[in-house]
Design a protein around this motif. Sequence first.
Motif, mmCIF file in Angstrom:
data_model
loop_
_atom_site.group_PDB
_atom_site.id
_atom_site.type_symbol
_atom_site.label_atom_id
_atom_site.label_comp_id
_atom_site.label_asym_id
_atom_site.label_seq_id
_atom_site.Cartn_x
_atom_site.Cartn_y
_atom_site.Cartn_z
ATOM 1 N N LEU A 49 0.805 -1.221 0.000
ATOM 2 C CA LEU A 49 0.000 0.000 0.000
ATOM 3 C C LEU A 49 0.840 1.274 0.000
ATOM 4 C CD1 LEU A 49 -2.796 -1.148 2.465
ATOM 5 C CD2 LEU A 49 -2.861 -1.059 -0.028
ATOM 6 N N ASP A 50 1.816 1.378 0.911
ATOM 7 C CA ASP A 50 2.612 2.613 0.950
ATOM 8 C C ASP A 50 4.049 2.432 0.454
ATOM 9 O OD1 ASP A 50 4.036 1.467 3.063
ATOM 10 O OD2 ASP A 50 3.521 3.020 4.520
ATOM 11 N N LYS A 51 4.377 1.226 0.056
ATOM 12 C CA LYS A 51 5.704 0.894 -0.515
ATOM 13 C C LYS A 51 6.856 1.087 0.465
ATOM 14 C CE LYS A 51 3.560 0.335 -4.436
ATOM 15 N NZ LYS A 51 2.290 -0.280 -4.156
ATOM 16 N N GLY A 52 6.536 1.231 1.759
ATOM 17 C CA GLY A 52 7.562 1.398 2.781
ATOM 18 C C GLY A 52 8.030 0.063 3.339
ATOM 19 N N PRO A 53 9.073 0.099 4.181
ATOM 20 C CA PRO A 53 9.637 -1.140 4.732
ATOM 21 C C PRO A 53 8.687 -1.811 5.718
ATOM 22 C CG PRO A 53 10.674 0.770 5.737
ATOM 23 C CD PRO A 53 9.785 1.281 4.643
ATOM 24 N N LEU A 54 8.910 -3.112 5.881
ATOM 25 C CA LEU A 54 8.121 -3.915 6.801
ATOM 26 C C LEU A 54 9.020 -4.463 7.898
ATOM 27 C CD1 LEU A 54 6.153 -5.834 4.058
ATOM 28 C CD2 LEU A 54 5.190 -4.142 5.629
ATOM 29 N N THR A 55 8.428 -4.735 9.054
ATOM 30 C CA THR A 55 9.148 -5.283 10.193
ATOM 31 C C THR A 55 8.700 -6.714 10.409
ATOM 32 O OG1 THR A 55 9.231 -3.109 11.233
ATOM 33 C CG2 THR A 55 9.568 -4.998 12.665
ATOM 34 N N LEU A 56 9.666 -7.606 10.619
ATOM 35 C CA LEU A 56 9.354 -9.006 10.858
ATOM 36 C C LEU A 56 8.888 -9.200 12.290
ATOM 37 C CD1 LEU A 56 9.400 -11.967 9.869
ATOM 38 C CD2 LEU A 56 11.769 -12.061 10.681
ATOM 39 N N GLU B 2 4.989 -14.969 12.982
ATOM 40 C CA GLU B 2 5.102 -15.316 11.559
ATOM 41 C C GLU B 2 4.320 -14.308 10.708
ATOM 42 O OE1 GLU B 2 6.247 -18.377 9.852
ATOM 43 O OE2 GLU B 2 7.341 -19.075 11.608
ATOM 44 N N ALA B 3 4.720 -13.040 10.813
ATOM 45 C CA ALA B 3 4.036 -11.987 10.073
ATOM 46 C C ALA B 3 4.999 -10.844 9.803
ATOM 47 C CB ALA B 3 2.835 -11.486 10.868
ATOM 48 N N LEU B 4 4.626 -9.993 8.856
ATOM 49 C CA LEU B 4 5.334 -8.750 8.569
ATOM 50 C C LEU B 4 4.406 -7.616 8.967
ATOM 51 C CD1 LEU B 4 6.756 -9.730 5.096
ATOM 52 C CD2 LEU B 4 8.066 -9.434 7.193
ATOM 53 N N TYR B 5 4.992 -6.541 9.511
ATOM 54 C CA TYR B 5 4.170 -5.463 10.052
ATOM 55 C C TYR B 5 4.582 -4.111 9.488
ATOM 56 C CZ TYR B 5 1.681 -2.624 13.452
ATOM 57 O OH TYR B 5 0.850 -1.723 14.045
ATOM 58 N N ASN B 6 3.572 -3.321 9.138
ATOM 59 C CA ASN B 6 3.772 -1.940 8.715
ATOM 60 C C ASN B 6 3.184 -1.048 9.808
ATOM 61 O OD1 ASN B 6 3.519 0.643 7.711
ATOM 62 N ND2 ASN B 6 2.936 0.004 5.663
ATOM 63 N N PRO B 7 4.032 -0.494 10.683
ATOM 64 C CA PRO B 7 3.510 0.326 11.772
ATOM 65 C C PRO B 7 2.933 1.662 11.301
ATOM 66 C CG PRO B 7 5.906 0.334 11.792
ATOM 67 C CD PRO B 7 5.484 -0.644 10.745
ATOM 68 N N ARG B 8 3.316 2.125 10.122
ATOM 69 C CA ARG B 8 2.793 3.401 9.623
ATOM 70 C C ARG B 8 1.296 3.291 9.317
ATOM 71 N NH1 ARG B 8 7.019 1.636 7.562
ATOM 72 N NH2 ARG B 8 6.060 0.969 5.627
ATOM 73 N N LEU B 9 0.888 2.165 8.758
ATOM 74 C CA LEU B 9 -0.519 1.953 8.401
ATOM 75 C C LEU B 9 -1.233 1.010 9.360
ATOM 76 C CD1 LEU B 9 -0.221 1.539 4.513
ATOM 77 C CD2 LEU B 9 -0.757 3.596 5.830
ATOM 78 N N ARG B 10 -0.481 0.476 10.330
ATOM 79 C CA ARG B 10 -1.020 -0.489 11.302
ATOM 80 C C ARG B 10 -1.577 -1.718 10.605
ATOM 81 N NH1 ARG B 10 -4.114 3.854 15.070
ATOM 82 N NH2 ARG B 10 -2.246 4.970 15.704
ATOM 83 N N ARG B 11 -0.805 -2.254 9.660
ATOM 84 C CA ARG B 11 -1.239 -3.440 8.914
ATOM 85 C C ARG B 11 -0.241 -4.571 9.121
ATOM 86 N NH1 ARG B 11 -5.531 -2.987 5.820
ATOM 87 N NH2 ARG B 11 -5.006 -4.728 4.489
ATOM 88 N N ARG B 12 -0.809 -5.756 9.341
ATOM 89 C CA ARG B 12 -0.009 -6.968 9.528
ATOM 90 C C ARG B 12 -0.307 -7.917 8.368
ATOM 91 N NH1 ARG B 12 -0.869 -9.404 15.167
ATOM 92 N NH2 ARG B 12 -3.013 -9.278 14.459
ATOM 93 N N TYR B 13 0.773 -8.454 7.783
ATOM 94 C CA TYR B 13 0.671 -9.385 6.662
ATOM 95 C C TYR B 13 1.200 -10.745 7.107
ATOM 96 C CZ TYR B 13 0.039 -5.133 3.967
ATOM 97 O OH TYR B 13 -0.434 -3.935 3.498
#
Length: 75
Positions: free
Chosen positions: A15-22, A27-38
């Motif tokens: 969505l925002d093309k920014g980095p993700l945190t493991l 067992e997920a990747l997290y985008n704290p800027r958008l509060r989304r977990r993949y």
Amino acid sequence: MSADDPLLRILACPLDKGPLTLLEPEEALYNPRLRRRYPIVDGIPQLLPSAGEQLDEEEHARLLRSLSDPEERPS
């Protein structure tokens, strides 16, 4: 997937093309800027926008605490 996996340096939020945190124990990747977990399923990150889960403020705060304080991470 582990924290030292070189793939983490090139993966980005769809969505925002920014980095993700493991999030290793989850067992997920997290985008704290958008509060989304993949989720990561069988070692494969599910990075479609529809696969992401929007987190509420409480869960977001919990994840930020666990990322900044390793003793708060679930085992």
